[in-house]
Design a protein around this motif. Sequence first.
Motif, short mmCIF file in Angstrom:
data_model
loop_
_atom_site.label_atom_id
_atom_site.label_comp_id
_atom_site.label_asym_id
_atom_site.label_seq_id
_atom_site.Cartn_x
_atom_site.Cartn_y
_atom_site.Cartn_z
N GLY A 189 0.81 -1.20 0.00
CA GLY A 189 0.00 0.00 0.00
C GLY A 189 0.85 1.25 0.00
N SER A 190 0.25 2.37 0.35
CA SER A 190 0.95 3.65 0.40
C SER A 190 0.29 4.54 1.44
CB SER A 190 0.93 4.34 -0.97
OG SER A 190 -0.41 4.61 -1.36
N CYS A 191 1.04 5.52 1.95
CA CYS A 191 0.49 6.45 2.93
C CYS A 191 1.33 7.72 2.93
CB CYS A 191 0.43 5.82 4.32
SG CYS A 191 2.03 5.31 5.00
N LEU A 192 0.94 8.65 3.77
CA LEU A 192 1.60 9.95 3.84
C LEU A 192 2.22 10.12 5.22
CD1 LEU A 192 1.73 12.44 1.89
CD2 LEU A 192 -0.11 13.43 3.27
N LEU A 193 3.44 10.65 5.24
CA LEU A 193 4.14 10.94 6.49
C LEU A 193 4.24 12.45 6.67
CD1 LEU A 193 6.07 10.31 8.94
CD2 LEU A 193 7.94 10.30 7.26
N ARG A 194 3.76 12.94 7.80
CA ARG A 194 3.94 14.35 8.15
C ARG A 194 4.70 14.42 9.48
NH1 ARG A 194 -1.63 14.54 6.96
NH2 ARG A 194 -2.11 14.97 9.16
N VAL A 195 5.77 15.21 9.50
CA VAL A 195 6.63 15.33 10.69
C VAL A 195 6.61 16.77 11.16
CG1 VAL A 195 8.97 15.03 11.60
CG2 VAL A 195 8.11 13.45 9.87
N ASP A 196 6.42 16.96 12.45
CA ASP A 196 6.41 18.30 13.03
C ASP A 196 7.70 19.05 12.67
OD1 ASP A 196 4.07 17.48 14.14
OD2 ASP A 196 4.77 17.50 16.22
N GLY A 197 7.56 20.26 12.18
CA GLY A 197 8.73 21.08 11.87
C GLY A 197 9.33 20.83 10.51
N VAL A 198 8.87 19.79 9.81
CA VAL A 198 9.36 19.50 8.45
C VAL A 198 8.29 20.01 7.48
CG1 VAL A 198 10.02 17.70 6.80
CG2 VAL A 198 10.67 17.51 9.22
N PRO A 199 8.62 20.99 6.64
CA PRO A 199 7.59 21.67 5.86
C PRO A 199 6.79 20.77 4.93
CG PRO A 199 9.67 22.88 5.78
CD PRO A 199 9.96 21.57 6.43
N GLU A 200 7.47 19.89 4.22
CA GLU A 200 6.79 19.09 3.21
C GLU A 200 6.48 17.68 3.71
OE1 GLU A 200 5.69 20.22 0.30
OE2 GLU A 200 6.47 22.20 0.84
N PRO A 201 5.27 17.17 3.44
CA PRO A 201 4.99 15.77 3.76
C PRO A 201 5.78 14.84 2.85
CG PRO A 201 3.19 16.71 2.52
CD PRO A 201 4.13 17.84 2.80
N VAL A 202 5.94 13.61 3.29
CA VAL A 202 6.68 12.60 2.52
C VAL A 202 5.69 11.52 2.10
CG1 VAL A 202 8.55 10.91 2.54
CG2 VAL A 202 8.79 13.06 3.82
N GLY A 203 5.58 11.30 0.81
CA GLY A 203 4.76 10.21 0.32
C GLY A 203 5.50 8.89 0.41
N LEU A 204 4.90 7.92 1.07
CA LEU A 204 5.53 6.61 1.26
C LEU A 204 4.81 5.59 0.39
CD1 LEU A 204 5.86 6.65 5.17
CD2 LEU A 204 7.66 7.13 3.49
N ALA A 205 5.56 4.97 -0.52
CA ALA A 205 5.00 3.95 -1.40
C ALA A 205 5.39 2.56 -0.87
CB ALA A 205 5.52 4.14 -2.82
N GLU A 206 4.84 1.55 -1.48
CA GLU A 206 5.15 0.17 -1.08
C GLU A 206 6.64 -0.08 -1.18
OE1 GLU A 206 4.05 -4.20 -2.83
OE2 GLU A 206 2.38 -2.81 -2.40
N GLY A 207 7.22 -0.58 -0.10
CA GLY A 207 8.65 -0.85 -0.06
C GLY A 207 9.49 0.28 0.49
N ASP A 208 8.90 1.47 0.65
CA ASP A 208 9.63 2.60 1.21
C ASP A 208 9.81 2.43 2.72
OD1 ASP A 208 9.40 3.64 -1.32
OD2 ASP A 208 8.56 5.56 -0.68
N CYS A 209 10.84 3.08 3.25
CA CYS A 209 10.99 3.17 4.70
C CYS A 209 11.56 4.53 5.04
CB CYS A 209 11.87 2.05 5.24
SG CYS A 209 13.60 2.18 4.81
N PHE A 210 11.52 4.88 6.32
CA PHE A 210 12.09 6.14 6.76
C PHE A 210 12.66 6.00 8.15
CE2 PHE A 210 7.79 6.43 8.49
CZ PHE A 210 8.00 7.00 9.74
#
Length: 302
Positions: free
Chosen positions: A45-66
Amino acid sequence: MDPLEEVLALVRATSHLSTAVAAGGRWAIRFDPPAGVKFNAVRHGSCLLRVDGVPEPVGLAEGDCFLLTRPLGFTLASDPDTPPEPAGPIFMAAVDGVARAGAGNDVFVIGGAFSFSERARALLLDLLPPVIHVPAATPEAATVRWAIGEIETELRSAPLGGTLVAEHLALVMLIRTLRLHLAQGRGAGWLAGLAEPVLAPALRAMHAHPAHPWTVAELARVAAVSRSTLAARFKEVVGQGPLEYLTRWRIELAADRIRRSDDTLSSIARAVGYGSESALSVAFKRITGLSPRTYRSLPAPA
């Protein structure tokens, strides 16, 4: 042992796996700031990552990690508009190691955290960006994806010793992620120096023999450049001169031995390149603000 291995050994990285998340439809989970370094990987699947203080959200696709390297609150969500629910109640209601959000199984995320010793932030974490995103499509990320896949296999099949194996695989993932970060030329401080052809030989020499009475001229010979070139590149890339870096590394080694052993301060001083306990004490207090004896008497932070 190379400098990256030495620093990781010194900060004593350990991994802790957490409950997985299965989600579907519209959903959003709000996480409190983690105590250590948080990681998550999207298995499908896929989802969205939003981090406090980081301006842009990060799109996470299948197989991604952070990796989240700072104690910052963050949100995983299906979209940017769904109001988030707090993670606590969702994870308290987990069944068989899986927490559920929304409706369905469109997304499956595994994760955990890395904890470190007290000096890790100054030695390593402050040199990294708040978020390191490893896209699955990146060719260099293949081994990270492999480690994540093996972690999931261990957790799903639950063989004997599976949790321990998965935690060691998570450390493999951490090292591979840091390597990828360095290969992309995004390091700072001594990490950036490891990727710099002029500086890497000098850094490795100092880490291999920290007690040696290094001079800038000798380090320049190791790096096959002039003294002025080495000094200028060190200041530009690492942010300090080569001998200042050596002093700080010696103090890190001394602090580790003071905290973890009963060795006398005199023997620790000799081991890290100081001729006497008093010489170590002067340098130690200048770098840490504490005398070695005071540092030893303080309890280690949790």
